[in-house]
Design an enzyme around this catalytic site. Structure first.
Site, PDB file in Angstrom:
ATOM      1  CG  HIS A 179     -28.905 -22.426 -27.535  1.00 64.75           C
ATOM      2  ND1 HIS A 179     -28.875 -20.975 -27.668  1.00 64.75           N
ATOM      3  CD2 HIS A 179     -27.473 -22.634 -26.998  1.00 64.75           C
ATOM      4  CE1 HIS A 179     -27.603 -20.419 -27.314  1.00 64.75           C
ATOM      5  NE2 HIS A 179     -26.969 -21.500 -27.030  1.00 64.75           N
ATOM      6  CG  HIS A 214     -26.987 -20.958 -18.530  1.00 69.08           C
ATOM      7  ND1 HIS A 214     -25.654 -21.511 -18.373  1.00 69.08           N
ATOM      8  CD2 HIS A 214     -26.982 -20.004 -19.427  1.00 69.08           C
ATOM      9  CE1 HIS A 214     -25.041 -21.050 -19.260  1.00 69.08           C
ATOM     10  NE2 HIS A 214     -25.611 -20.021 -19.787  1.00 69.08           N
TER      11      HIS A 214
HETATM   12  P1  ATP Z   1     -22.461 -13.590 -28.774  1.00 68.54           P
HETATM   13  O1  ATP Z   1     -20.903 -14.023 -28.740  1.00 68.54           O
HETATM   14  O2  ATP Z   1     -22.513 -12.537 -30.114  1.00 68.54           O
HETATM   15  O3  ATP Z   1     -22.679 -12.748 -27.465  1.00 68.54           O
HETATM   16  P2  ATP Z   1     -23.347 -16.023 -28.467  1.00 68.54           P
HETATM   17  O4  ATP Z   1     -22.587 -16.098 -27.241  1.00 68.54           O
HETATM   18  O5  ATP Z   1     -24.808 -16.566 -28.308  1.00 68.54           O
HETATM   19  O6  ATP Z   1     -23.506 -14.461 -28.875  1.00 68.54           O
HETATM   20  P3  ATP Z   1     -21.602 -17.730 -29.802  1.00 68.54           P
HETATM   21  O7  ATP Z   1     -20.428 -16.926 -28.943  1.00 68.54           O
HETATM   22  O8  ATP Z   1     -21.232 -18.293 -31.004  1.00 68.54           O
HETATM   23  O9  ATP Z   1     -22.701 -16.836 -29.740  1.00 68.54           O
HETATM   24  O10 ATP Z   1     -21.781 -19.101 -28.713  1.00 68.54           O
HETATM   25  C1  ATP Z   1     -22.454 -19.990 -29.037  1.00 68.54           C
HETATM   26  C2  ATP Z   1     -22.956 -20.829 -27.603  1.00 68.54           C
HETATM   27  O11 ATP Z   1     -21.996 -21.183 -27.012  1.00 68.54           O
HETATM   28  C3  ATP Z   1     -23.481 -19.947 -26.808  1.00 68.54           C
HETATM   29  O12 ATP Z   1     -24.449 -20.618 -25.973  1.00 68.54           O
HETATM   30  C4  ATP Z   1     -22.532 -19.419 -25.617  1.00 68.54           C
HETATM   31  O13 ATP Z   1     -23.003 -19.110 -24.387  1.00 68.54           O
HETATM   32  C5  ATP Z   1     -21.529 -20.607 -25.697  1.00 68.54           C
HETATM   33  N1  ATP Z   1     -20.234 -20.267 -25.584  1.00 68.54           N
HETATM   34  C6  ATP Z   1     -19.582 -19.135 -26.433  1.00 68.54           C
HETATM   35  N2  ATP Z   1     -18.175 -19.081 -25.962  1.00 68.54           N
HETATM   36  C7  ATP Z   1     -18.184 -19.932 -24.778  1.00 68.54           C
HETATM   37  C8  ATP Z   1     -16.931 -20.315 -24.082  1.00 68.54           C
HETATM   38  N3  ATP Z   1     -16.006 -19.680 -24.087  1.00 68.54           N
HETATM   39  N4  ATP Z   1     -17.283 -21.323 -23.362  1.00 68.54           N
HETATM   40  C9  ATP Z   1     -18.590 -21.774 -22.965  1.00 68.54           C
HETATM   41  N5  ATP Z   1     -19.540 -21.401 -23.838  1.00 68.54           N
HETATM   42  C10 ATP Z   1     -19.288 -20.437 -24.639  1.00 68.54           C
END
Ligand code: ATP
Ligand code: MG
Length: 180
Positions: free
Chosen positions: A40, A127
């Protein structure tokens, strides 16, 4: 619940990304790879909140002045360290109407702030994440950058996702879709 707003990608684009991800897997060691169904593009991370109505209302406001636009896949790259504390994110860049994408992200950021969400002041670097903490050398990076990616899409709306673990598996569930 843990929420974020982003773009869903068509199946052919996710399939092409998976081809690159397979090569990345072969050429690297370690790391956590994003499964094909989870590819995504994140526009705004909302984090832990129960304000579904506020998020939906912000999405509606943000989409009012936006018209459908085109995005394509760029090439392989990585961030060494991100604001969210991840060490090395392996990713694919996007091409096409990235100006329009930036406008959408800004409009959405403003609408979310108007609806009481904290202002996200981080720089937007659009990205698609392929994996995290994936280690490889510079020669492999060059090979991956040469991997041909040609699929493109028309962006016609944005999606509110809930990020949760279902049976131990990270799942992004669409809760609301807002069309332009
Ligand atoms: P994991 O945390 O298990 O590595 P993930 O990052 O894909 O998996 P989430 O942390 O729930 O899952 O994040 C959902 C989306 O939001 C992802 O695209 C992630 O890159 C983005 N995201 C998560 N935390 C942040 C943040 N603090 N700032 C910006 N984007 C974020
Ligand atoms: Mg995360």
């Amino acid at each position: 619940m843990r929420l974020f707003i982003g773009l869903e990608l068509p199946a052919d684009m996710r399939r092409e990304l998976d081809g690159l991800s397979k090569l990345l897997r072969e050429r690297s060691c370690g790391g956590r790879f994003v499964p094909q169904e989870n590819f995504h593009l994140t526009l705004q991370f909302l984090g832990e909140t129960d304000d579904l109505a506020g998020a939906v209302s912000a999405m509606r406001e943000a989409c009012r002045g936006i018209r459908p636009f085109r995005l394509g896949l760029g090439r392989y790259g990585y961030f060494e360290k991100t604001a969210s504390g991840n060490h090395r994110v392996s990713l694919v860049t996007v091409t096409g109407d990235t100006g329009e994408l930036g406008v959408l992200r800004e409009t959405l950021a403003s609408a979310l702030a108007d609806n009481g969400f904290p202002r996200d002041r981080s720089r937007f670097m659009p990205h698609i994440t392929l994996g995290r903490n994936v280690e490889h050398d510079e020669l492999v990076a060059e090979e991956l950058k040469g991997f041909p990616l040609s699929s493109s899409m028309t962006v016609t709306g944005i999606t509110l996702f809930e990020s949760s673990r279902i049976n131990g598996r990270l799942t992004y569930s669409p809760l609301h879709r807002e069309k332009f």
